[in-house]
Scaffold this active site. Structure first.
Site, PDB file in Angstrom:
ATOM      1  N   LYS A  63       0.858  -1.179  -0.063  1.00  0.00           N
ATOM      2  CA  LYS A  63      -0.007   0.171  -0.030  1.00  0.00           C
ATOM      3  C   LYS A  63       0.967   1.399  -0.006  1.00  0.00           C
ATOM      4  CE  LYS A  63       0.843   1.310   4.623  1.00  0.00           C
ATOM      5  NZ  LYS A  63       1.644   2.190   5.148  1.00  0.00           N
TER       6      LYS A  63
ATOM      7  N   PRO B 169      10.403  -4.449   1.097  1.00  0.00           N
ATOM      8  CA  PRO B 169      11.273  -4.272   2.307  1.00  0.00           C
ATOM      9  C   PRO B 169      10.389  -4.140   3.439  1.00  0.00           C
ATOM     10  CG  PRO B 169      10.719  -2.128   0.653  1.00  0.00           C
ATOM     11  CD  PRO B 169      10.071  -3.432   0.223  1.00  0.00           C
TER      12      PRO B 169
ATOM     13  N   SER C 176       1.391  -6.234   7.418  1.00  0.00           N
ATOM     14  CA  SER C 176       0.019  -6.108   7.265  1.00  0.00           C
ATOM     15  C   SER C 176      -0.696  -6.886   6.077  1.00  0.00           C
ATOM     16  CB  SER C 176      -0.383  -4.686   7.600  1.00  0.00           C
ATOM     17  OG  SER C 176       0.188  -4.073   8.469  1.00  0.00           O
ATOM     18  N   SER C 177      -0.107  -6.507   5.122  1.00  0.00           N
ATOM     19  CA  SER C 177      -0.783  -7.245   3.969  1.00  0.00           C
ATOM     20  C   SER C 177      -0.364  -8.917   3.855  1.00  0.00           C
ATOM     21  CB  SER C 177       0.028  -6.601   2.535  1.00  0.00           C
ATOM     22  OG  SER C 177      -0.567  -7.208   1.458  1.00  0.00           O
TER      23      SER C 177
ATOM     24  N   ASP D 102      -3.019  -1.157   9.960  1.00  0.00           N
ATOM     25  CA  ASP D 102      -3.318  -1.456   8.392  1.00  0.00           C
ATOM     26  C   ASP D 102      -3.939  -2.510   7.954  1.00  0.00           C
ATOM     27  OD1 ASP D 102      -2.159   1.222   8.328  1.00  0.00           O
ATOM     28  OD2 ASP D 102       0.128   0.122   7.800  1.00  0.00           O
TER      29      ASP D 102
HETATM   30  C1  LIG Z   1       1.889   4.669  10.073  1.00  0.00           C
HETATM   31  C2  LIG Z   1       0.844   3.582   9.324  1.00  0.00           C
HETATM   32  C3  LIG Z   1       0.012   4.276   8.170  1.00  0.00           C
HETATM   33  O1  LIG Z   1      -0.286   3.371   7.414  1.00  0.00           O
HETATM   34  O2  LIG Z   1       1.932   2.711   8.789  1.00  0.00           O
HETATM   35  P1  LIG Z   1       3.419   2.312   8.618  1.00  0.00           P
HETATM   36  O3  LIG Z   1       4.423   3.252   8.327  1.00  0.00           O
HETATM   37  O4  LIG Z   1       3.639   1.450   9.621  1.00  0.00           O
HETATM   38  O5  LIG Z   1       3.262   1.471   7.346  1.00  0.00           O
HETATM   39  C4  LIG Z   1      -0.015   2.649  10.209  1.00  0.00           C
HETATM   40  O6  LIG Z   1      -0.764   3.540  10.924  1.00  0.00           O
HETATM   41  C5  LIG Z   1       0.746   2.206  11.498  1.00  0.00           C
HETATM   42  O7  LIG Z   1       0.077   1.509  12.349  1.00  0.00           O
HETATM   43  P2  LIG Z   1       0.527  -0.004  12.819  1.00  0.00           P
HETATM   44  O8  LIG Z   1       1.420  -0.811  11.917  1.00  0.00           O
HETATM   45  O9  LIG Z   1      -0.579  -0.719  13.706  1.00  0.00           O
HETATM   46  O10 LIG Z   1       1.672   0.672  13.959  1.00  0.00           O
HETATM   47  P3  LIG Z   1       2.498  -0.125  14.944  1.00  0.00           P
HETATM   48  O11 LIG Z   1       3.939  -0.624  14.192  1.00  0.00           O
HETATM   49  O12 LIG Z   1       1.683  -1.236  15.542  1.00  0.00           O
HETATM   50  O13 LIG Z   1       2.987   0.968  15.956  1.00  0.00           O
HETATM   51  C6  LIG Z   1       3.941   1.315  16.904  1.00  0.00           C
HETATM   52  C7  LIG Z   1       3.678   2.230  17.773  1.00  0.00           C
HETATM   53  O14 LIG Z   1       3.826   3.553  17.104  1.00  0.00           O
HETATM   54  C8  LIG Z   1       2.682   4.219  17.926  1.00  0.00           C
HETATM   55  N1  LIG Z   1       1.543   4.672  17.026  1.00  0.00           N
HETATM   56  C9  LIG Z   1       0.999   3.921  15.835  1.00  0.00           C
HETATM   57  C10 LIG Z   1      -0.100   4.072  15.293  1.00  0.00           C
HETATM   58  C11 LIG Z   1      -0.734   5.318  15.445  1.00  0.00           C
HETATM   59  N2  LIG Z   1      -1.799   5.572  14.842  1.00  0.00           N
HETATM   60  N3  LIG Z   1      -0.486   6.271  16.605  1.00  0.00           N
HETATM   61  C12 LIG Z   1       0.605   5.935  17.239  1.00  0.00           C
HETATM   62  O15 LIG Z   1       1.023   6.537  18.224  1.00  0.00           O
HETATM   63  C13 LIG Z   1       2.104   3.579  19.242  1.00  0.00           C
HETATM   64  O16 LIG Z   1       3.246   4.000  19.984  1.00  0.00           O
HETATM   65  C14 LIG Z   1       2.406   2.085  18.612  1.00  0.00           C
HETATM   66  O17 LIG Z   1       2.744   1.170  19.758  1.00  0.00           O
HETATM   67  N1  LIG Z   2       5.280 -11.148   7.346  1.00  0.00           N
HETATM   68  C1  LIG Z   2       5.772 -10.227   7.742  1.00  0.00           C
HETATM   69  N2  LIG Z   2       6.245  -9.469   6.827  1.00  0.00           N
HETATM   70  C2  LIG Z   2       7.045  -8.318   7.266  1.00  0.00           C
HETATM   71  N3  LIG Z   2       7.336  -7.895   8.358  1.00  0.00           N
HETATM   72  C3  LIG Z   2       6.780  -8.640   9.302  1.00  0.00           C
HETATM   73  C4  LIG Z   2       6.080  -9.802   9.242  1.00  0.00           C
HETATM   74  N4  LIG Z   2       5.833 -10.432  10.205  1.00  0.00           N
HETATM   75  C5  LIG Z   2       6.275  -9.646  11.444  1.00  0.00           C
HETATM   76  N5  LIG Z   2       6.938  -8.463  10.600  1.00  0.00           N
HETATM   77  C6  LIG Z   2       7.467  -7.314  11.535  1.00  0.00           C
HETATM   78  O1  LIG Z   2       6.582  -6.320  11.096  1.00  0.00           O
HETATM   79  C7  LIG Z   2       7.926  -5.094  10.929  1.00  0.00           C
HETATM   80  C8  LIG Z   2       7.050  -4.094  10.139  1.00  0.00           C
HETATM   81  O2  LIG Z   2       6.868  -4.550   8.744  1.00  0.00           O
HETATM   82  P1  LIG Z   2       6.291  -4.009   7.580  1.00  0.00           P
HETATM   83  O3  LIG Z   2       4.636  -4.345   7.614  1.00  0.00           O
HETATM   84  O4  LIG Z   2       6.964  -4.672   6.224  1.00  0.00           O
HETATM   85  O5  LIG Z   2       6.591  -2.692   7.661  1.00  0.00           O
HETATM   86  P2  LIG Z   2       5.717  -1.210   7.745  1.00  0.00           P
HETATM   87  O6  LIG Z   2       4.900  -1.374   8.972  1.00  0.00           O
HETATM   88  O7  LIG Z   2       6.656  -0.171   8.049  1.00  0.00           O
HETATM   89  O8  LIG Z   2       5.041  -1.133   6.376  1.00  0.00           O
HETATM   90  C9  LIG Z   2       9.154  -5.835  10.350  1.00  0.00           C
HETATM   91  O9  LIG Z   2      10.219  -4.961  10.632  1.00  0.00           O
HETATM   92  C10 LIG Z   2       9.031  -7.032  11.219  1.00  0.00           C
HETATM   93  O10 LIG Z   2       9.534  -7.060  12.392  1.00  0.00           O
END
Ligand SMILES: C[C@@](CO)(OP(=O)(O)O)[C@H](O)COP(=O)(O)OP(=O)(O)OC[C@H]1O[C@@H](n2ccc(N)nc2=O)[C@H](O)[C@@H]1O
Ligand SMILES: Nc1ncnc2c1ncn2[C@@H]1O[C@H](COP(=O)(O)OP(=O)(O)O)[C@@H](O)[C@H]1O
Length: 289
Positions: free
Chosen positions: A16, A99, A108-109, A141
């Site tokens: 995404k 990555p 998440s996907s 996500d």
């Molecule tokens: C920012 C977004 C946007 O799509 O994507 P990514 O960069 O991870 O792909 C998401 O909302 C990522 O959501 P999610 O994947 O659940 O986040 P996590 O890694 O579990 O969050 C790690 C930490 O970041 C903080 N956190 C996360 C999401 C949010 N809306 N507010 C927060 O404050 C919280 O402290 C949480 O414990």
């Molecule tokens: N199947 C998986 N693919 C990628 N990462 C995973 C998976 N299962 C657990 N993880 C953990 O989730 C973290 C976030 O990965 P990812 O979803 O790829 O990145 P982002 O949330 O930045 O888009 C990784 O660093 C890894 O520790």
């Protein structure tokens, strides 16, 4: 035991992009409230599922630094087993292209493809709403990947309203760093008070005002991201996805994207892909049904 009479199913697990990401506030539990426009890419990982009758879940190969029990694929499979009460299992193969920690939502996907794919394979009959709820417990996500429609995400990203942004082409660059979401959301310099948007055209086509509120913090902490953005911004609008590290540039045609990609300096890595409003996962599942 592996059941050799039933065929494998192979399903896409797309990336995404957050076409924009605005932080509009903070909840009492510290989580940030967002408005974000999710679109899928026709590029991502692939998962193959082979059914078993004994409840065992296996995953190959192991991802570097992620033991199988912590892998979101295995965690999603166990969630579905628990929620449905099925005695079935699966041997799962993950072909990883995305990555990790890149803001492309690969983990998440993978969780969503596992929930949707095994619900189909095991015939456990959970509804899309039930799968999205199970997914939310694994990551904010996951629901958008379960539902498979480009959408405006609100709340922490789980309140989804379908949207139709243009299906442009993108150059996606992966700067050589992994960024933890928690690190960015805990930075004192983060903008947390962007006014909520309520005008629909912003979600449908007018990309001119798109912004990612995490971008300034990420550029300050990670010069590698700033350098990649500086390069890509020479050719058009370029932005961060999620909390990074990946960045993307938007182009109206594949030819234009490939022309710029061909000029990339040594050390810039990534890929060219198309933004799509219907997830390749759901398109493949419809073909299978
Ligand atoms: C920012 C977004 C946007 O799509 O994507 P990514 O960069 O991870 O792909 C998401 O909302 C990522 O959501 P999610 O994947 O659940 O986040 P996590 O890694 O579990 O969050 C790690 C930490 O970041 C903080 N956190 C996360 C999401 C949010 N809306 N507010 C927060 O404050 C919280 O402290 C949480 O414990
Ligand atoms: N199947 C998986 N693919 C990628 N990462 C995973 C998976 N299962 C657990 N993880 C953990 O989730 C973290 C976030 O990965 P990812 O979803 O790829 O990145 P982002 O949330 O930045 O888009 C990784 O660093 C890894 O520790």
């Amino acid at each position: 035991m592996t059941d050799l009479t039933r065929p494998d199913i192979t399903l896409p697990s797309p990336a995404k992009l957050n076409l924009f990401l605005h932080i509009t506030g903070r909840r009492a539990d510290g989580y940030h409230e967002l408005q974000t426009l999710f679109q899928f890419l026709d590029y991502g990982d692939t998962l193959t599922f082979h059914p078993r009758d004994d409840g065992v879940i296996t995953l190959t190969p192991e991802l570097p630094g992620v033991p199988a029990e912590q892998n979101l694929v295995v965690r999603a499979a166990r969630c579905l087993q628990e929620a449905s009460g099925t005695g079935k299992g699966a041997d799962i193969h993950l072909d990883k292209k995305l990555p990790m920690g890149g803001g492309l939502g690969g983990g998440s996907s993978n969780a969503a493809t596992t929930l949707v794919g095994l619900n189909h394979l095991w015939q456990t009959g959970l509804s899309e709403d039930q799968l999205a709820e199970l997914g939310l417990a694994l990551g904010a996500d996951v629901p958008v990947f379960v539902r498979g429609r480009a959408a405006l995400g609100e709340g922490v990203g789980e309140k989804l309203t379908p949207a139709n942004p243009p299906e442009d082409w993108f150059i996606v660059v992966k700067p050589p760093v992994e960024i933890s979401t928690a690190e960015i959301f805990s930075d004192p310099g983060l903008t947390r008070n962007t006014p909520r948007i309520t005008i629909a055209p912003a979600f449908e086509g007018d990309a001119s005002g798109y912004r990612n509120d995490c971008e300034d913090v990420v550029k300050r902490l990670y010069p590698e991201v700033k350098n990649s953005l500086d390069w890509l911004a020479k050719f058009g609008p370029a932005r961060l996805t999620g909390t990074g590290a990946c960045i993307f540039g938007r182009f109206p045609t594949e030819a234009e994207a490939l022309k710029v990609w061909a000029k990339r300096p040594t050390g810039i890595t990534g890929f060219v892909a198309r933004g799509v409003n219907h997830s390749p996962l759901h398109i493949k599942l419809t073909e299978l049904k």
